[in-house]
Structures are given as C-alpha cells and as structure tokens.
Scaffold this motif. Structure first.
Motif, PDB file in Angstrom:
ATOM      1  N   ALA A 173      59.778  -0.095  95.893  1.00 44.67           N
ATOM      2  CA  ALA A 173      60.707  -1.232  95.973  1.00 44.67           C
ATOM      3  C   ALA A 173      61.533  -1.197  97.257  1.00 44.67           C
ATOM      4  O   ALA A 173      61.760  -2.246  97.886  1.00 44.67           O
ATOM      5  CB  ALA A 173      61.620  -1.240  94.742  1.00 44.67           C
ATOM      6  N   ALA A 174      62.008  -0.028  97.666  1.00 47.42           N
ATOM      7  CA  ALA A 174      62.818   0.060  98.891  1.00 47.42           C
ATOM      8  C   ALA A 174      61.998  -0.335 100.120  1.00 47.42           C
ATOM      9  O   ALA A 174      62.494  -1.007 101.038  1.00 47.42           O
ATOM     10  CB  ALA A 174      63.368   1.482  99.047  1.00 47.42           C
ATOM     11  N   ARG A 175      60.751   0.073 100.132  1.00 51.60           N
ATOM     12  CA  ARG A 175      59.860  -0.263 101.248  1.00 51.60           C
ATOM     13  C   ARG A 175      59.595  -1.770 101.290  1.00 51.60           C
ATOM     14  O   ARG A 175      59.552  -2.370 102.372  1.00 51.60           O
ATOM     15  CB  ARG A 175      58.557   0.505 101.071  1.00 51.60           C
ATOM     16  N   LEU A 176      59.452  -2.386 100.115  1.00 52.36           N
ATOM     17  CA  LEU A 176      59.244  -3.837 100.055  1.00 52.36           C
ATOM     18  C   LEU A 176      60.479  -4.571 100.549  1.00 52.36           C
ATOM     19  O   LEU A 176      60.369  -5.545 101.305  1.00 52.36           O
ATOM     20  CB  LEU A 176      58.916  -4.253  98.626  1.00 52.36           C
ATOM     21  N   ARG A 177      61.644  -4.105 100.156  1.00 52.38           N
ATOM     22  CA  ARG A 177      62.881  -4.737 100.611  1.00 52.38           C
ATOM     23  C   ARG A 177      62.999  -4.650 102.128  1.00 52.38           C
ATOM     24  O   ARG A 177      63.388  -5.626 102.791  1.00 52.38           O
ATOM     25  CB  ARG A 177      64.075  -4.053  99.938  1.00 52.38           C
ATOM     26  N   THR A 178      62.649  -3.504 102.682  1.00 50.12           N
ATOM     27  CA  THR A 178      62.679  -3.346 104.141  1.00 50.12           C
ATOM     28  C   THR A 178      61.708  -4.303 104.823  1.00 50.12           C
ATOM     29  O   THR A 178      62.026  -4.898 105.874  1.00 50.12           O
ATOM     30  CB  THR A 178      62.330  -1.891 104.518  1.00 50.12           C
ATOM     31  N   ALA A 179      60.528  -4.480 104.222  1.00 49.86           N
ATOM     32  CA  ALA A 179      59.535  -5.391 104.808  1.00 49.86           C
ATOM     33  C   ALA A 179      60.068  -6.810 104.865  1.00 49.86           C
ATOM     34  O   ALA A 179      59.862  -7.547 105.851  1.00 49.86           O
ATOM     35  CB  ALA A 179      58.241  -5.325 103.999  1.00 49.86           C
ATOM     36  N   TRP A 180      60.773  -7.225 103.806  1.00 47.74           N
ATOM     37  CA  TRP A 180      61.366  -8.577 103.821  1.00 47.74           C
ATOM     38  C   TRP A 180      62.470  -8.675 104.874  1.00 47.74           C
ATOM     39  O   TRP A 180      62.615  -9.706 105.545  1.00 47.74           O
ATOM     40  CB  TRP A 180      61.913  -8.922 102.440  1.00 47.74           C
ATOM     41  N   GLN A 181      63.257  -7.649 105.013  1.00 38.07           N
ATOM     42  CA  GLN A 181      64.306  -7.678 106.033  1.00 38.07           C
ATOM     43  C   GLN A 181      63.686  -7.780 107.430  1.00 38.07           C
ATOM     44  O   GLN A 181      64.218  -8.478 108.309  1.00 38.07           O
ATOM     45  CB  GLN A 181      65.164  -6.419 105.933  1.00 38.07           C
ATOM     46  N   VAL A 182      62.562  -7.113 107.647  1.00 40.01           N
ATOM     47  CA  VAL A 182      61.849  -7.217 108.926  1.00 40.01           C
ATOM     48  C   VAL A 182      61.366  -8.662 109.151  1.00 40.01           C
ATOM     49  O   VAL A 182      61.428  -9.182 110.278  1.00 40.01           O
ATOM     50  CB  VAL A 182      60.673  -6.224 108.970  1.00 40.01           C
ATOM     51  N   LEU A 183      60.877  -9.293 108.085  1.00 37.69           N
ATOM     52  CA  LEU A 183      60.444 -10.691 108.215  1.00 37.69           C
ATOM     53  C   LEU A 183      61.597 -11.593 108.654  1.00 37.69           C
ATOM     54  O   LEU A 183      61.427 -12.485 109.491  1.00 37.69           O
ATOM     55  CB  LEU A 183      59.871 -11.197 106.889  1.00 37.69           C
ATOM     56  N   LEU A 184      62.792 -11.389 108.083  1.00 41.18           N
ATOM     57  CA  LEU A 184      63.955 -12.180 108.491  1.00 41.18           C
ATOM     58  C   LEU A 184      64.277 -11.960 109.963  1.00 41.18           C
ATOM     59  O   LEU A 184      64.646 -12.901 110.681  1.00 41.18           O
ATOM     60  CB  LEU A 184      65.171 -11.812 107.636  1.00 41.18           C
ATOM     61  N   ALA A 185      64.152 -10.715 110.412  1.00 47.70           N
ATOM     62  CA  ALA A 185      64.425 -10.428 111.820  1.00 47.70           C
ATOM     63  C   ALA A 185      63.349 -11.014 112.730  1.00 47.70           C
ATOM     64  O   ALA A 185      63.625 -11.421 113.867  1.00 47.70           O
ATOM     65  CB  ALA A 185      64.522  -8.913 112.015  1.00 47.70           C
ATOM     66  N   ARG A 186      62.124 -11.073 112.239  1.00 46.17           N
ATOM     67  CA  ARG A 186      60.988 -11.517 113.054  1.00 46.17           C
ATOM     68  C   ARG A 186      60.970 -13.034 113.243  1.00 46.17           C
ATOM     69  O   ARG A 186      60.612 -13.516 114.327  1.00 46.17           O
ATOM     70  CB  ARG A 186      59.698 -11.041 112.375  1.00 46.17           C
ATOM     71  N   HIS A 187      61.377 -13.801 112.225  1.00 50.62           N
ATOM     72  CA  HIS A 187      61.266 -15.265 112.272  1.00 50.62           C
ATOM     73  C   HIS A 187      62.650 -15.906 112.327  1.00 50.62           C
ATOM     74  O   HIS A 187      63.369 -15.935 111.318  1.00 50.62           O
ATOM     75  CB  HIS A 187      60.506 -15.788 111.055  1.00 50.62           C
ATOM     76  N   PRO A 188      63.044 -16.457 113.477  1.00 52.37           N
ATOM     77  CA  PRO A 188      64.372 -17.072 113.597  1.00 52.37           C
ATOM     78  C   PRO A 188      64.618 -18.177 112.566  1.00 52.37           C
ATOM     79  O   PRO A 188      65.755 -18.343 112.097  1.00 52.37           O
ATOM     80  CB  PRO A 188      64.367 -17.638 115.026  1.00 52.37           C
ATOM     81  N   ALA A 189      63.579 -18.942 112.199  1.00 52.58           N
ATOM     82  CA  ALA A 189      63.757 -20.048 111.261  1.00 52.58           C
ATOM     83  C   ALA A 189      64.291 -19.580 109.915  1.00 52.58           C
ATOM     84  O   ALA A 189      64.953 -20.342 109.203  1.00 52.58           O
ATOM     85  CB  ALA A 189      62.438 -20.805 111.061  1.00 52.58           C
ATOM     86  N   LEU A 190      64.010 -18.320 109.539  1.00 57.11           N
ATOM     87  CA  LEU A 190      64.476 -17.801 108.256  1.00 57.11           C
ATOM     88  C   LEU A 190      65.958 -17.439 108.288  1.00 57.11           C
ATOM     89  O   LEU A 190      66.547 -17.151 107.244  1.00 57.11           O
ATOM     90  CB  LEU A 190      63.669 -16.571 107.851  1.00 57.11           C
ATOM     91  N   ARG A 191      66.569 -17.456 109.481  1.00 60.84           N
ATOM     92  CA  ARG A 191      67.986 -17.103 109.618  1.00 60.84           C
ATOM     93  C   ARG A 191      68.844 -18.332 109.877  1.00 60.84           C
ATOM     94  O   ARG A 191      69.969 -18.214 110.373  1.00 60.84           O
ATOM     95  CB  ARG A 191      68.172 -16.079 110.747  1.00 60.84           C
ATOM     96  N   ALA A 192      68.339 -19.508 109.535  1.00 58.90           N
ATOM     97  CA  ALA A 192      69.032 -20.760 109.835  1.00 58.90           C
ATOM     98  C   ALA A 192      70.030 -21.118 108.739  1.00 58.90           C
ATOM     99  O   ALA A 192      69.787 -20.891 107.548  1.00 58.90           O
ATOM    100  CB  ALA A 192      68.019 -21.895 110.001  1.00 58.90           C
TER     101      ALA A 192
END
Length: 645
Positions: free
Chosen positions: A59-78
C-alpha cells in the motif's frame, strides 16, 4: 460552491504556484455548472472509478506511485478560480499532497465487507470536490484480503476525461513496479500544449461550418418534460443492457464492410429512436468527441480534459435506406472534424435554437491498457465500476467490448421512469434490426412496439386522470383563469385579452368540428400574421387537429405541393390571402373574415373537449428539403409545450 473570484493570491503561498492556464471550452462549462449547482449536494460531474487490485500489494508503494503521478502531470495539480473580471483560470501548483485514505475490511465476512465497501464508495461519491482546492481527486484503498483490494478514485470531470484513466493506470503500473522510477516512461505532453493548440484554431471558420451544418434546424430537439424540477430532488438513474456477442460481432462487421465506424452506426440508430420520441424527422443531439488533435505530438498519451460536446444533426427520410443514412451521417462527421474544437456555447450562439438539445450520446472509445497478460504474482488493476453523470436529462453511453453495453442514464424528474427503464432495450432491438437488414428504408424500422408505443405516443407526460399535463392549450387555459382581463395580443390599435383570445379560439374550434375536423387531422392555415391568426391556430389545437402554416408569399406551385403532401381536412385563409390557395384544391376552404363565415362563427358554442397527448402532432413545418421539394417536419405537442414552458 462558487469558484473564488477575488484574492487569488490567497490560494497560492510563496512560490507554490508553477503556472497559470486558461480553460478549455468544456472546462468553462463544467466550472459554470459547479458554480450554479453549488451547495452541499453532490456535484453532477463527480466521476468515480472503482478498481480491483489483485496480487501482493504494498500500500505504501502504491501511494508513492500516485504521488509521483501528481508530480509528473501538471494537469493533475490544477485548481480553478475566477478573477475579479470574471475570467476563469486554472492555477497549477508546484506540489500538492495526495488525499489518501485506507480502510481494512479483511477481518469481516465477505457479505459484511462488501456491504461496508458499498457504503464507503457511496460516501466518497456524495462528498463534493471543491474546484478551488488542488488536487481535484482523492483515493480510497480498501483491503478485502491479503491479495485483494479495491482502489476508489473519485475526481471532478473538469480534471480528466475517460481516455485519460487507462493512460494513468498504465503509467501507475510501471511506476509501482519500478518503485517510483519514471525513466522508462515517455516524456509528458502537457495539457498546456493542447490549450495553446486550441488558441491557434480558426474559430470564425468553425462558426461558419457549424452554422452551415445546422441551417434550417429552426427548433430545439427536446424529450424532457417542460417543467424543470427543483434542484437536487432526485439523483440520476442508470440502467444497462448488453448486446449478445453475436450481435456485437455483426455490428462490427457491418461497420467495417461498409467503411463506417461503430460510433456512426450507434449514432444513426439513436437518431431513429430520438425521432420517435420527439415526433420529428430532423433531430439534433449531443455527442462527445475525443478532441485529441493528431497534429499535437503525444496527444494520445496526455492527461487532461480533451473531450468536447458538439451537436449531431440527422435528417431522416422515410424512403432512404438505413445504410445510406449512416453513410451521409459519417460524411458530415468527417467534414466537421476540423471544427470540433469549438465550444458548444459558441456553436449554439452561431447556429441558433436548432443547435439546442437535451440528450447526449457518449461513445467510450478509450485506449486499452497495455498489460493484457501480466506476469505471475504481480499486482494487477482492473475496472470494476465507473460512475459519472451529466446535467442532460437523458444520456446514452456506449461501451464497445465483446458484448457492447448500452448505458441509459436519466433524471426521473425530467424523463418518464417507464421510458427510462425501457430505452436500453429499445436501442438494443433497433441495433439488431439494422444488423439484420441495413438496406431497410428508414421509415420501416420498428422502433416502438406494443406497450412502448403506447407509452411514448399516449401516456408519456399525461396525468393520472388521463388529461395531458402542461400542453399549450392547457397552459393558455391556466393563464385565462389567472389573468382573463390581461392583454394577450396587440396588433396596431387592436388588442385581445386572454379571455377574449380563449373565447375566439373556442368558436374556431367549434366551427372546425362542425365541418368535420377531427383529432389528428391537418388544417392548412394560409393567413398573414395577426391576432386573428393566433386565435385560428389555438382553435385548431383545441379541435384536436394540427395546423400546417403556409407562407402567403410562396409561389402557387409550392403551395400546391404543400397542400398535396399534407392532405388537409380544411384550408383556412382570409379574404386577403384567398388568391394564394390554388383553385380546385379539393378540400373545403374556410375564409374566416368572409361575412357568411363571420356570422356562423358568432353563433358557435363552446369548443369541443378533445383530449390530445404529448405525442399528437401540433404542427407541421415545411422546409425546402435537400432537393428543393417541400418536406414536412411534424412537431408534437410535447415539444411545443417545452418551447413555451
């Protein structure tokens, strides 16, 4: 929940802001609805996906993967805001914290666990997402067993379209397996590049194209009740129907053989059904388009809201083979593809009321995830359920698979429940007919049969006592009861009150009934605009008939063609327009201001009580048609009432 208008700086602290972007046309529309529907009620455009996660999950690794996705895609931080000027902008934050919740139900029985899971999913869906607070998504991970989890992604539609989700899941799998490393992924195509592409498009050329496409469509295509419900009174209802694998395969073969897309076939079939529901032969409905321009590098793997809603117009000729109708529909779609970037508000402003509709067709042509055969003992993600809705009273979702799925989503306050429940089956049956014989004439396709026909033509919109609710004559009668002495019509120095209009139309209805006009008959009306014309038209309706307006400036040849086609029971004209009516027309001609007729009208009694339903034809409009030959478009009372109400 209103998007903040002033003090945008309060949403940004220090160097937390990375970029400021404009909005796409659909984002503008969704932000409007978020503002308009604000409050404690669930947002219509909250989207939820429930994913099954199988395998030895960390679960911790999955949460980190999602946080990486937020950092990778600017549109997700709008986050979305309005300046004091009213201009809408999206602020892209440098960093955001992922809203993440976990629940462990593994110690419960299977029944108890799934009951609690359902409750958690519903609660997540009911909780509003504030467009002004990034990120506009949250995740709930539910543990059901050592190797079984559910991942619930709840987001606002303004952030992502359906295409983006499988792209995200592919990247999520790669990042999870690589423990947060993104080096094997392709470079990101930012949503900002798409917004810049939008800004470069020729909007005036697009307006011209849509204006041309919708020329001659004079009225909205509406199927919902004329009276909108109180906000939030009922949640949308969704019903699904699956086609057989054989029918799905045959549909795919039909499309491929004739150079069509499956989307075109479905749109054509929906047009056939919509024509019966609306009582029209020229229909317009909404459709979503992917909106990912092929000339934009990386658009197919970008994350964001690329889709757009555009009108689809289908003109139906009863004698035309279905296959030809479908080919023409695809030709129009292809011609309009360069102009599908234009926002719906701009299209409707350019094209007029004929571009207005209240039904939406969504064809879910999304990319498939790349992990078709995962390695043993790895974590896999698969969709269990996806929920989203629109503000349209009636939406049709098409999910192509081995068995094509038809999802009907309707608002019970706006669409008859019996119709909403039956519509998926109706669509499936018409698709089967088209597969069986695509050369059949459009007019011979059996759309409504048995009880469904009675529902649409007689029962839909009627009250429990059988009296039609809210049709135009009933609306006018209500106004007469409330405002009998108020002025209803003015023509120069002459005026008519509501009471006088009702009395005059009653005498016309009584007179027409006396000369043999019955429910369902056509009455051709050849008169210039005047208060007398309004009394005649209302009188035709109160007699149970449909009027056919004839332009007094038309050449005699056109008038003859119209009268021959509509086969009226009576022709009504004035002394000033009598010469427009061809000699030897073959039916009774009533000259309403001729002294003898004036005398007969004066002694007519009360209008007959003729019950008509929303499906009865109210009037027939004649257009020039594609060949120049007048073509009649029948408009039912239900649609006429929707326009007045």
């Amino acid at each position: 929940m209103k998007a903040p208008t002033a003090g945008l700086g309060s949403a940004v602290q220090g160097s937390a802001l990375a970029e400021v972007w404009p909005l796409s046309p659909l984002q503008e529309g969704l932000l409007f609805h978020a503002d308009f529907d604000g409050g404690d009620r669930p947002d219509t455009y909250t989207v939820q996906s429930v994913l099954s996660v199988e395998g030895p999950l960390d679960a911790a690794r999955l949460r980190t993967a999602w946080q990486v996705l937020l950092a990778r895609h600017p549109a997700l931080r709008a986050s979305f805001h309005r300046r004091a000027s009213g201009e809408a902008v999206q602020l892209i934050m440098r960093e955001v914290t992922l809203p993440w919740t976990e629940a462990d139900l593994s110690d419960r029985t299977e029944t108890a666990a799934h009951t609690e899971l359902d409750r958690l999913v519903r609660a997540e869906r009911a909780r509003r997402i504030d467009p002004a607070v990034a990120p506009l998504l949250r995740l709930l991970l539910v543990r059901l067993g050592a190797r079984e989890h559910r991942l619930v992604l709840t987001s606002h539609h303004i952030l992502l379209d359906g295409w983006s989700l499988p792209v995200l899941l592919d990247e999520l799998t790669t990042i999870y397996e690589a423990d947060g490393d993104t080096s094997s992924l392709a470079p990101v195509t930012s949503y900002r590049a798409y917004l810049a592409w939008l800004a470069r498009q020729d909007k005036e050329a697009a307006r011209t194209a849509w204006r041309t496409e919708l020329a001659g469509a004079e009225e909205p295509t509406l199927v919902a009740t004329a009276t909108p419900p109180a906000p939030g009174t009922a949640a949308p209802t969704r019903r699904s129907v699956h086609l057989s694998t054989e029918t799905t395969s045959a549909l795919t073969d039909l499309a491929r053989t004739h150079g069509l897309t499956l989307n075109t076939v479905v749109q054509g079939v929906w047009a056939l059904v919509l024509a019966r529901l609306s009582g029209r032969t020229d229909v317009v409905f909404g459709a979503t388009v992917a909106g990912r321009p092929p000339e934009l590098p990386g658009a197919e793997s970008a994350i964001g809201l690329f889709i757009n809603t555009v009108p689809v117009r289908v003109r139906l000729d009863g004698a035309q083979p279905v296959l030809r109708m479908l080919a023409e529909l695809q030709e129009h779609h292809t011609a309009l593809m360069p102009h599908q970037h234009l926002g719906l508000a701009d299209i409707q402003s350019a094209a007029g009321p004929g571009a207005t509709f209240d039904t939406l067709l969504v064809y879910e042509n999304y990319p498939r995830t790349g992990r078709q055969s995962p390695a043993p003992d790895t974590v896999t993600f698969s969709s269990v359920e996806a929920r989203q809705a629109t503000h349209y009273p009636l939406s049709i979702g098409i999910a192509p698979d081995e068995r094509l799925r038809v999802d009907v989503t309707y608002h019970p306050d706006l669409v008859d429940e019996q119709l909403g429940e039956a519509l998926g089956g109706i669509l499936a049956r018409v698709l089967e007919q088209v597969v069986g014989d695509p050369s059949v004439p459009v007019g011979r396709v059996g759309v409504l049969i048995g009880p469904e026909r009675g529902l649409v033509l007689e029962g839909w919109g009627a009250t429990a006592g059988g009296v039609p609710a809210g049709l135009v004559p009933e609306l006018v009668a209500e106004w007469v009861r409330e405002f009998a002495g108020a002025v209803a019509l003015v023509e120069g120095d002459r005026s008519l009150s509501y009471g006088e209009l009702w009395a005059a139309s009653g005498r016309v209805a009584s007179y027409l009934a006396g000369v043999g006009v019955r429910r369902g008959d056509r009455v051709a009306v050849v008169m210039e605009r005047s208060v007398d014309l309004v009394a005649v038209l209302l009188g035709v309706w109160r007699a149970g008939a449909a009027y056919v307006p004839v332009d007094v400036g038309s050449p005699v040849e056109r008038v003859s063609l119209v009268l021959a086609d509509c086969v009226p029971a009576v022709v009504v004209c004035s002394e000033a327009t009598r010469a427009v009516v061809p000699e030897g027309v073959g039916v009774r001609v009533v000259v309403v201001d001729e002294p003898a007729v004036v005398g007969e009208l004066a002694v007519c009694g009360d209008a007959p009580v003729v019950r008509v339903g929303p499906g009865d034809v109210a009037y027939v409009m004649y257009t020039s048609g594609s060949t120049g030959v007048p073509k009649g478009v029948a408009v039912p009372h239900g649609s006429a009432a929707a326009l007045v109400g």
